[in-house]
Scaffold this motif. Structure first.
Motif, short mmCIF file in Angstrom:
data_model
loop_
_atom_site.label_atom_id
_atom_site.label_comp_id
_atom_site.label_asym_id
_atom_site.label_seq_id
_atom_site.Cartn_x
_atom_site.Cartn_y
_atom_site.Cartn_z
N GLU B 25 33.42 -25.81 -54.19
CA GLU B 25 32.31 -25.99 -53.25
C GLU B 25 32.85 -26.29 -51.86
O GLU B 25 34.01 -26.63 -51.69
CB GLU B 25 31.42 -27.16 -53.70
N ASP B 26 31.97 -26.18 -50.86
CA ASP B 26 32.34 -26.62 -49.52
C ASP B 26 32.30 -28.15 -49.49
O ASP B 26 31.50 -28.77 -50.20
CB ASP B 26 31.33 -26.07 -48.49
N ASP B 27 33.15 -28.72 -48.65
CA ASP B 27 33.11 -30.16 -48.40
C ASP B 27 33.20 -31.00 -49.67
O ASP B 27 32.36 -31.86 -49.91
CB ASP B 27 31.82 -30.51 -47.61
N GLU B 28 34.21 -30.75 -50.49
CA GLU B 28 34.41 -31.61 -51.65
C GLU B 28 35.89 -31.93 -51.81
O GLU B 28 36.74 -31.23 -51.27
CB GLU B 28 33.86 -30.99 -52.93
N TYR B 29 36.16 -33.02 -52.53
CA TYR B 29 37.54 -33.38 -52.83
C TYR B 29 37.78 -33.09 -54.30
O TYR B 29 37.23 -33.73 -55.16
CB TYR B 29 37.79 -34.86 -52.52
N LEU B 30 38.62 -32.08 -54.53
CA LEU B 30 38.93 -31.67 -55.89
C LEU B 30 40.33 -32.16 -56.23
O LEU B 30 41.25 -31.98 -55.44
CB LEU B 30 38.99 -30.15 -55.95
N THR B 31 40.49 -32.76 -57.40
CA THR B 31 41.85 -33.07 -57.82
C THR B 31 42.16 -32.27 -59.07
O THR B 31 41.28 -31.99 -59.87
CB THR B 31 42.07 -34.57 -58.11
N VAL B 187 36.39 -30.70 -44.56
CA VAL B 187 37.13 -29.60 -45.19
C VAL B 187 37.21 -29.88 -46.69
O VAL B 187 37.25 -31.03 -47.10
CB VAL B 187 38.57 -29.54 -44.63
N THR B 188 37.24 -28.81 -47.49
CA THR B 188 37.46 -29.00 -48.91
C THR B 188 38.95 -29.22 -49.16
O THR B 188 39.77 -28.47 -48.66
CB THR B 188 36.96 -27.78 -49.70
N PHE B 189 39.27 -30.26 -49.90
CA PHE B 189 40.65 -30.51 -50.29
C PHE B 189 40.82 -30.17 -51.76
O PHE B 189 39.98 -30.52 -52.57
CB PHE B 189 41.01 -32.00 -50.11
N MET B 190 41.90 -29.49 -52.08
CA MET B 190 42.26 -29.31 -53.48
C MET B 190 43.64 -29.91 -53.65
O MET B 190 44.62 -29.41 -53.14
CB MET B 190 42.26 -27.83 -53.85
N MET B 202 40.83 -40.16 -56.38
CA MET B 202 40.59 -39.40 -55.17
C MET B 202 39.53 -38.33 -55.29
O MET B 202 38.89 -37.98 -54.31
CB MET B 202 41.90 -38.77 -54.70
N GLY B 203 39.36 -37.78 -56.47
CA GLY B 203 38.52 -36.60 -56.57
C GLY B 203 37.02 -36.86 -56.59
O GLY B 203 36.57 -37.84 -57.17
N ASP B 204 36.25 -35.97 -55.96
CA ASP B 204 34.82 -35.91 -56.23
C ASP B 204 34.65 -35.20 -57.58
O ASP B 204 33.80 -35.55 -58.38
CB ASP B 204 34.09 -35.11 -55.15
N ARG B 205 35.48 -34.17 -57.76
CA ARG B 205 35.56 -33.50 -59.04
C ARG B 205 37.00 -33.42 -59.44
O ARG B 205 37.90 -33.46 -58.60
CB ARG B 205 34.99 -32.08 -58.93
N ASP B 218 35.18 -31.79 -64.37
CA ASP B 218 34.06 -32.72 -64.34
C ASP B 218 34.30 -33.80 -63.29
O ASP B 218 35.34 -33.78 -62.64
CB ASP B 218 33.93 -33.38 -65.73
N THR B 219 33.36 -34.73 -63.14
CA THR B 219 33.63 -35.84 -62.23
C THR B 219 34.65 -36.75 -62.90
O THR B 219 34.72 -36.81 -64.13
CB THR B 219 32.35 -36.65 -61.97
N PRO B 220 35.43 -37.48 -62.09
CA PRO B 220 36.42 -38.40 -62.69
C PRO B 220 35.76 -39.37 -63.67
O PRO B 220 36.32 -39.66 -64.72
CB PRO B 220 36.98 -39.14 -61.48
N HIS B 221 34.55 -39.84 -63.34
CA HIS B 221 33.85 -40.77 -64.21
C HIS B 221 33.62 -40.16 -65.59
O HIS B 221 33.92 -40.77 -66.62
CB HIS B 221 32.52 -41.16 -63.56
N ASP B 222 33.11 -38.94 -65.62
CA ASP B 222 32.82 -38.30 -66.90
C ASP B 222 34.09 -37.95 -67.65
O ASP B 222 34.14 -38.05 -68.88
CB ASP B 222 31.98 -37.03 -66.70
#
Lengths: 298, 368
Positions: B25-31, B187-190, B202-205, B218-222
């Motif tokens: 997605e746009d504007d998300e922090y992916l780890t 910016v989206t970070f991967m 760090m991750g949103d996802r 998934d989300t880090p929580h899940d």
């Protein structure tokens, strides 16, 4: 009792002085060698250049006559100019021929073993003696030499190209072939050290291959270019054998002048040419070292 | 928005990336979490365009970019080794992309100055523009590398183990910094990492990668509370994993029969969190609703705010129990002492033969 307590620190102090400075003795053979065979001869050369030269003898009365004669005669300072011109030509040509070769070996050959093999291949001509390598150019370049015969047989020329041998051109051809490897080695070494991550980063930032070469690869290989240029310069400036063998003694360099003057026992005059040559080399090397900060780069 | 469809890549028969699909997605922090050798660096290089996939497609804003060279993709790539240009100052490094990119280079010196200075300020290096990159510390180099990439305003910024070369203290500070810088620019970070704590923090996802395959997104929580796969649970380094077979309400594992949640068959992995384990006296009575096992104390590890106790199971394996010191005081035990370990049955996770989860109701909440 007090005498004993007084003695101990004294003894310890003397011993630690020796211990502290013992490693300097490692320098002794090197220093002795350099003083005997470099410093003393250099000083002697400068000193002898001011001696008085008569036709068959030399005495230590100081005079500037030899210096005046050197710069007063077209033959001699002409040789200096010719030496500088030839040096610059050979330097530029070894760079133009050497850099692409080094670029290929250093950046496009990925296998380290193959890199080494290719560099060693460049040195193969050095397996024969220097004089043979120089003289081998004669049957190549001569009026009835290999190049002229092949070109005539192919019908590309009607008569032999005479300018190929016993001219300044033949000296340049010979010197470039002999010295180009000293340019290739250091440049290839520096190029091979450039981390691929730099190139990838530059590529990712949107730079074209040409920009990457101009802004990243070439500047980072500059120390190699300078080291190569120093090697080539020192050797070309001091040259005399290639010049006399391939020019039919028509092209006189400073080196040739020293050889003939020594041959005719004109020590003072040879010393003048020697001092001039040494000074030229010192200036050239200093200039080249100014181009890059080698201490930081290597 | 970027879409990755069925990416495959192998090197001389070794499969590095296997059928990888993802929507960014746009504007998300992916780890992206994976152990070394899981293909995470290759995946990043495929997305950046530094490697070509064997099959599969990468679509950016509806346009296929699979064969497009890296600099025309509008992506940024921050390398693990930073890749800073050693013959240039910090300022010139950051300005490189603006000045020398093929498309739309900025030739106006004032614009370059303005933008570089703004970027240096964003990463906290406004004082360091004139330094050579050899004269700054590791953490500062990391930030120069980031600034150099971000100044070109990439759609997606790929970071290959950006905190890997930093010491622990700096790593924690950069964690916060990276999130701040990202949200400031939108910016989206991967972010690729082998460190589970980093990926979770760090991750949103979060994507968990194993042997070239994404095994959970998934989300880090899940991901933390319900690992989809026993392999994910293993990477998280927060779960005890016992192997055996579950039948008729009990799980048979070497040397013990454990109570397990009802209504599940075919379980081969019995999984529960370190911090769910209670340490009880050997003569204490069993409680309904909890499973228990006798174990022998081996050692404990003091981690400042918490303590991890290690116990040996009857079959020789290890069970870890984690106690937060704000809740309980540390307890002294001698090596070899017997204890009964108990944990709530409702919090047990069960996994089948293929490693997949067998029970999907939410069973626990992540502790704060």
């Amino acid at each position: 009792m007090s005498a004993v307590t007084h003695d101990i620190p004294e003894e310890a102090g003397r011993e630690s002085f020796w211990r502290r400075n013992l490693h300097f003795f490692l320098l002794a053979p090197g220093v002795a060698w350099m003083v005997l065979f470099l410093i003393v001869p250099l000083v002697m050369m400068v000193y002898v250049s001011f001696w008085t030269q008569t036709t068959f003898a030399i005495n230590s009365t100081l005079t500037t006559k030899s210096w005046a004669a050197f710069f007063g005669s077209e033959t001699y300072y002409g040789a200096l100019i010719r030496t500088l011109r030839l040096w610059l030509t050979v330097l530029v040509l070894t760079f133009l021929a050497g850099y692409p070769t080094a670029l290929f070996i250093g950046r496009f050959v990925r296998n380290k073993t193959l890199q080494t093999v290719l560099l060693v291949t460049c040195v193969i001509p050095f397996w024969t003696s220097f004089l043979i390598r120089v003289l081998a150019w004669r049957p190549m370049l001569g009026k009835e030499g290999a190049i002229n015969i092949v070109l005539e047989k192919l019908g590309l020329i009607s008569g032999p190209i005479e300018v190929l041998l016993f001219t300044e051109l033949s000296v340049i051809i010979g010197m470039v072939q002999i010295y180009v490897v000293f340019m290739v080695g250091p440049i290839a070494f520096m190029l091979a050290r450039i981390d691929d991550s730099l190139i990838e980063a530059a590529r990712d930032l949107g730079a074209t291959p040409l920009t990457i070469f101009r802004k990243i690869i070439f500047p980072l290989s500059l120390p190699g270019v300078v080291v190569g240029a120093i090697f080539v310069s020192v050797m070309v400036l001091g040259e005399f054998a290639t010049a006399s063998a391939l020019s039919g003694r028509k092209v006189n360099l400073l080196g040739n002048i020293i050889v003939t003057q020594v041959g005719s026992l004109k020590w003072a005059f040879a010393a003048v040419a020697g001092v001039v040559l040494t000074a030229v080399m010192a200036v050239v090397i200093t200039g080249l070292l100014r181009l890059v900060n080698l201490q930081r780069e290597l | 928005m970027m879409e990755i469809r069925g990416l495959n890549k192998s090197f001389g028969g070794n499969i590095a990336v296997r059928d990888f699909s993802l929507e960014i997605e746009d504007d998300e922090y992916l780890t992206l979490l994976g152990p070394s050798g899981s293909g995470k660096s290759t995946l990043l290089r495929l997305i950046a365009g530094l490697e070509r996939p064997d099959t599969g497609a990468i679509v950016l804003d509806g346009k296929t970019v699979t064969g497009t060279p890296p600099h025309l993709r509008g992506l940024g790539f921050v390398q693990q080794k930073y890749g800073l240009f050693p013959h240039m100052s910090v300022f010139d490094n950051v300005a490189f992309g603006l000045r020398y990119r093929q498309i739309d280079p900025v030739s106006d010196q004032r614009t370059v100055n303005d933008r570089v200075e703004r970027m240096l300020e964003l990463v906290g290096l406004e004082e360091f523009g004139d330094r050579m990159v050899g004269e700054i510390s590791g953490g500062q180099r990391q930030r120069v590398s980031l600034a150099r990439t971000l100044i070109c305003e990439p759609r997606i910024c790929l970071l290959d183990e950006p905190l890997g070369a930093l010491d622990a203290n700096l790593r924690e500070r950069m964690t916060v910094e990276l999130r701040r810088i990202r949200s400031a620019l939108g910016v989206t970070f991967m972010h690729v990492t082998g460190n589970e704590a980093e990926a979770l923090a760090m991750g949103d996802r979060m994507i968990v990668l194993d042997a070239g395959r994404a095994i959970q997104v998934d989300t880090p929580h899940d991901i933390f509370s319900r690992p989809a796969n026993v392999q994910v649970a293993r990477f998280l380094n927060a779960y005890n994993i016992l192997s055996g077979s579950g039948q008729g309400g009990a799980f048979e594992t070497a040397g013990a029969r454990l109570a397990m949640p009802p209504g599940v068959s075919g379980a081969v992995h019995y999984v529960f969190r370190f911090d769910n384990v209670a340490i009880c006296d050997p003569d204490s009575r069993g409680q309904s609703g909890s499973a228990q096992m006798e174990a022998e104390f081996i050692a404990s590890e003091f981690l400042g705010s918490r303590v991890v106790y290690f116990f040996r199971r009857p079959d020789g394996g290890v069970i870890e129990a984690e106690k937060h010191l704000s809740a309980v005081d540390p307890r002294g035990m001698r090596q070899g002492e017997k204890r009964i370990l108990r944990w709530p049955v409702e919090n047990v996770l069960l996994y089948g033969k293929g490693g997949g989860m067998l029970r999907h109701e939410p069973v626990l909440e992540v502790a704060q």
